[in-house]
Design an enzyme around this catalytic site. Sequence first.
Site, PDB file in Angstrom:
ATOM      1  N   SER A  10       0.813  -1.226  -0.028  1.00 27.34           N
ATOM      2  CA  SER A  10      -0.205   0.069  -0.063  1.00 27.34           C
ATOM      3  C   SER A  10       0.944   1.208  -0.111  1.00 27.34           C
ATOM      4  O   SER A  10       0.373   2.398  -0.240  1.00 27.34           O
ATOM      5  CB  SER A  10      -0.928   0.072   0.979  1.00 27.34           C
ATOM      6  OG  SER A  10       0.074   0.132   2.239  1.00 27.34           O
ATOM      7  N   SER A 127      15.533  -7.072   3.571  1.00 30.50           N
ATOM      8  CA  SER A 127      16.069  -7.043   4.875  1.00 30.50           C
ATOM      9  C   SER A 127      16.504  -5.263   4.869  1.00 30.50           C
ATOM     10  O   SER A 127      15.683  -4.529   4.725  1.00 30.50           O
ATOM     11  CB  SER A 127      17.223  -7.747   4.831  1.00 30.50           C
ATOM     12  OG  SER A 127      18.165  -7.485   5.538  1.00 30.50           O
ATOM     13  N   TYR A 141      15.230  -2.810  15.867  1.00 33.32           N
ATOM     14  CA  TYR A 141      14.727  -3.005  14.389  1.00 33.32           C
ATOM     15  C   TYR A 141      16.197  -3.722  13.696  1.00 33.32           C
ATOM     16  O   TYR A 141      15.709  -4.638  13.056  1.00 33.32           O
ATOM     17  CB  TYR A 141      14.645  -1.478  13.809  1.00 33.32           C
ATOM     18  CG  TYR A 141      14.526  -1.631  12.143  1.00 33.32           C
ATOM     19  CD1 TYR A 141      13.460  -2.040  11.779  1.00 33.32           C
ATOM     20  CD2 TYR A 141      15.521  -1.140  11.312  1.00 33.32           C
ATOM     21  CE1 TYR A 141      13.344  -2.097  10.108  1.00 33.32           C
ATOM     22  CE2 TYR A 141      15.346  -1.134   9.931  1.00 33.32           C
ATOM     23  CZ  TYR A 141      14.198  -1.775   9.486  1.00 33.32           C
ATOM     24  OH  TYR A 141      14.237  -1.594   8.150  1.00 33.32           O
ATOM     25  N   LYS A 145      16.229  -7.379  11.766  1.00 35.27           N
ATOM     26  CA  LYS A 145      16.861  -7.509  10.352  1.00 35.27           C
ATOM     27  C   LYS A 145      17.891  -8.609  10.381  1.00 35.27           C
ATOM     28  O   LYS A 145      18.185  -9.340   9.308  1.00 35.27           O
ATOM     29  CB  LYS A 145      17.120  -6.327   9.594  1.00 35.27           C
ATOM     30  CG  LYS A 145      15.894  -5.379   9.209  1.00 35.27           C
ATOM     31  CD  LYS A 145      14.887  -6.137   8.546  1.00 35.27           C
ATOM     32  CE  LYS A 145      13.825  -5.000   8.114  1.00 35.27           C
ATOM     33  NZ  LYS A 145      12.861  -5.472   7.200  1.00 35.27           N
TER      34      LYS A 145
HETATM   35  N1  LIG Z   1      12.313   3.045   4.081  1.00 35.00           N
HETATM   36  C1  LIG Z   1      13.695   2.494   4.526  1.00 35.00           C
HETATM   37  O1  LIG Z   1      14.537   3.355   4.770  1.00 35.00           O
HETATM   38  C2  LIG Z   1      14.024   1.148   4.585  1.00 35.00           C
HETATM   39  C3  LIG Z   1      15.346   0.852   4.566  1.00 35.00           C
HETATM   40  C4  LIG Z   1      15.683  -0.442   4.747  1.00 35.00           C
HETATM   41  C5  LIG Z   1      14.584  -1.723   4.672  1.00 35.00           C
HETATM   42  N2  LIG Z   1      13.363  -1.212   4.705  1.00 35.00           N
HETATM   43  C6  LIG Z   1      12.495  -2.219   4.815  1.00 35.00           C
HETATM   44  O2  LIG Z   1      11.460  -2.248   3.482  1.00 35.00           O
HETATM   45  C7  LIG Z   1      10.237  -2.674   3.837  1.00 35.00           C
HETATM   46  C8  LIG Z   1       9.286  -1.637   3.470  1.00 35.00           C
HETATM   47  O3  LIG Z   1       9.271  -0.447   4.169  1.00 35.00           O
HETATM   48  P1  LIG Z   1       8.754   0.930   3.809  1.00 35.00           P
HETATM   49  O4  LIG Z   1       9.844   2.006   3.815  1.00 35.00           O
HETATM   50  O5  LIG Z   1       8.251   0.742   2.338  1.00 35.00           O
HETATM   51  O6  LIG Z   1       7.818   1.133   4.785  1.00 35.00           O
HETATM   52  P2  LIG Z   1       6.260   1.788   4.557  1.00 35.00           P
HETATM   53  O7  LIG Z   1       6.410   2.777   3.544  1.00 35.00           O
HETATM   54  O8  LIG Z   1       5.635   2.193   5.722  1.00 35.00           O
HETATM   55  O9  LIG Z   1       5.576   0.434   4.053  1.00 35.00           O
HETATM   56  C9  LIG Z   1       5.484  -0.599   5.072  1.00 35.00           C
HETATM   57  C10 LIG Z   1       4.308  -1.821   4.224  1.00 35.00           C
HETATM   58  O10 LIG Z   1       4.028  -2.615   5.203  1.00 35.00           O
HETATM   59  C11 LIG Z   1       2.773  -2.948   5.560  1.00 35.00           C
HETATM   60  N3  LIG Z   1       2.620  -3.455   6.970  1.00 35.00           N
HETATM   61  C12 LIG Z   1       2.927  -3.047   7.823  1.00 35.00           C
HETATM   62  N4  LIG Z   1       2.771  -3.728   8.791  1.00 35.00           N
HETATM   63  C13 LIG Z   1       1.974  -4.983   8.289  1.00 35.00           C
HETATM   64  C14 LIG Z   1       1.498  -6.043   8.988  1.00 35.00           C
HETATM   65  N5  LIG Z   1       1.430  -6.339  10.336  1.00 35.00           N
HETATM   66  N6  LIG Z   1       1.020  -7.016   7.961  1.00 35.00           N
HETATM   67  C15 LIG Z   1       0.876  -6.773   6.872  1.00 35.00           C
HETATM   68  N7  LIG Z   1       1.483  -5.622   6.055  1.00 35.00           N
HETATM   69  C16 LIG Z   1       2.086  -4.843   6.977  1.00 35.00           C
HETATM   70  C17 LIG Z   1       2.227  -1.570   5.308  1.00 35.00           C
HETATM   71  O11 LIG Z   1       0.747  -1.444   4.860  1.00 35.00           O
HETATM   72  P3  LIG Z   1      -0.451  -1.359   5.478  1.00 35.00           P
HETATM   73  O12 LIG Z   1      -0.316  -0.361   6.373  1.00 35.00           O
HETATM   74  O13 LIG Z   1      -1.557  -0.822   4.517  1.00 35.00           O
HETATM   75  O14 LIG Z   1      -1.147  -2.610   6.059  1.00 35.00           O
HETATM   76  C18 LIG Z   1       2.890  -0.919   4.229  1.00 35.00           C
HETATM   77  O15 LIG Z   1       2.269  -1.266   2.795  1.00 35.00           O
HETATM   78  C19 LIG Z   1      10.256  -3.107   5.607  1.00 35.00           C
HETATM   79  O16 LIG Z   1      10.565  -4.315   5.667  1.00 35.00           O
HETATM   80  C20 LIG Z   1      11.442  -2.158   6.094  1.00 35.00           C
HETATM   81  O17 LIG Z   1      12.046  -2.686   7.011  1.00 35.00           O
HETATM   82  C21 LIG Z   1      12.871   0.016   4.504  1.00 35.00           C
END
Ligand SMILES: NC(=O)c1ccc[n+]([C@@H]2O[C@H](COP(=O)([O-])OP(=O)(O)OC[C@H]3O[C@@H](n4cnc5c(N)ncnc54)[C@H](OP(=O)(O)O)[C@@H]3O)[C@@H](O)[C@H]2O)c1
Length: 272
Positions: A10, A127, A141, A145
């Site tokens: 989303s 990750s 966090y 990971k």
């Molecule tokens: N942004 C960064 O800097 C970064 C860096 C390294 C890794 N990551 C990793 O990338 C992934 C995505 O992160 P993002 O930055 O894109 O975050 P985001 O924009 O907050 O998106 C997170 C997504 O996860 C879903 N979600 C959260 N809790 C959930 C649950 N219990 N069950 C099912 N869906 C769930 C949310 O959907 P709904 O709220 O609609 O359910 C949303 O679509 C994560 O694993 C994060 O750790 C992010």
Amino acid sequence: MKTILITGASHGIGLATATLLAQQGYQVFGTSRQPQSSTLNGFTLLQLDVRDEVSVQHCVQTVITQTGHIDVLINNAGHSLSGAVEEASAEDARQLFETNFFGVIRMTNAVLPHMRQAHSGLIINISSLAGIIGVPYLGIYAASKHALEGYSTSLRYELRSFGIHVSLVQPGDIQTDIVAVPHCNPVADYNGIRERVTAVHDANVRHGPPPQKVARAILYALQSPKPRLHYTVTTGQEFGVPWMKRLLPDWLIERLIRDSYHMDENPNQKGE
Ligand SMILES: NC(=O)c1ccc[n+]([C@@H]2O[C@H](COP(=O)([O-])OP(=O)(O)OC[C@H]3O[C@@H](n4cnc5c(N)ncnc54)[C@H](OP(=O)(O)O)[C@@H]3O)[C@@H](O)[C@H]2O)c1
């Protein structure tokens, strides 16, 4: 046509990836805990909470009923937790692990019987660089990971003989609205330095590359005939982190990390 299931589509990285993969002609199922529509940007949006076993079973069964197979599972759903490690209770940590780690186990276990039957498949786990190195004030966090890294690396060994690949994508800071829930037991001694380090984290995310960069790395991985274990997505000074981890002594890594988060700027600051 390949069927792809990606959790957490989303927002952020999941949305960018599901959109790109749908544009590339794959049959894509994305998920949200509270989907606002049944389709989004050319892909199907299903209800899923990875913390809930019934929800996981229902989601996977829906895709199997509609297509008969799941070729690629992308475990992307996740969130963050900010604050000093001491400020997190075991319950705080468990809550985060329910999504970032146990959610991945639930999804993987639900999909694997179908992949083993097909004798093919690819699992891509999202990750982080925080899965390679410890990160101050994001410790729980980082722990989630690191757990994901160990799990996925082991899984890769076990699934190879079934024709199933496992890869890890390790983004650095990416410009999304990722939620970093603050710990609920603040300890006053960390006041000041906690805010200073958190401000650096927030600025890094704000100025990070867009999530489409991660989406392109995921597309590259899933189009590879022999997907690698790791795909790192970084820019700027983060670029060297995986090499730094391999080549530099621990004391030097610690020095570089402390400097990058301005942890020693004010020696009179509480928390030094
Ligand atoms: N942004 C960064 O800097 C970064 C860096 C390294 C890794 N990551 C990793 O990338 C992934 C995505 O992160 P993002 O930055 O894109 O975050 P985001 O924009 O907050 O998106 C997170 C997504 O996860 C879903 N979600 C959260 N809790 C959930 C649950 N219990 N069950 C099912 N869906 C769930 C949310 O959907 P709904 O709220 O609609 O359910 C949303 O679509 C994560 O694993 C994060 O750790 C992010």
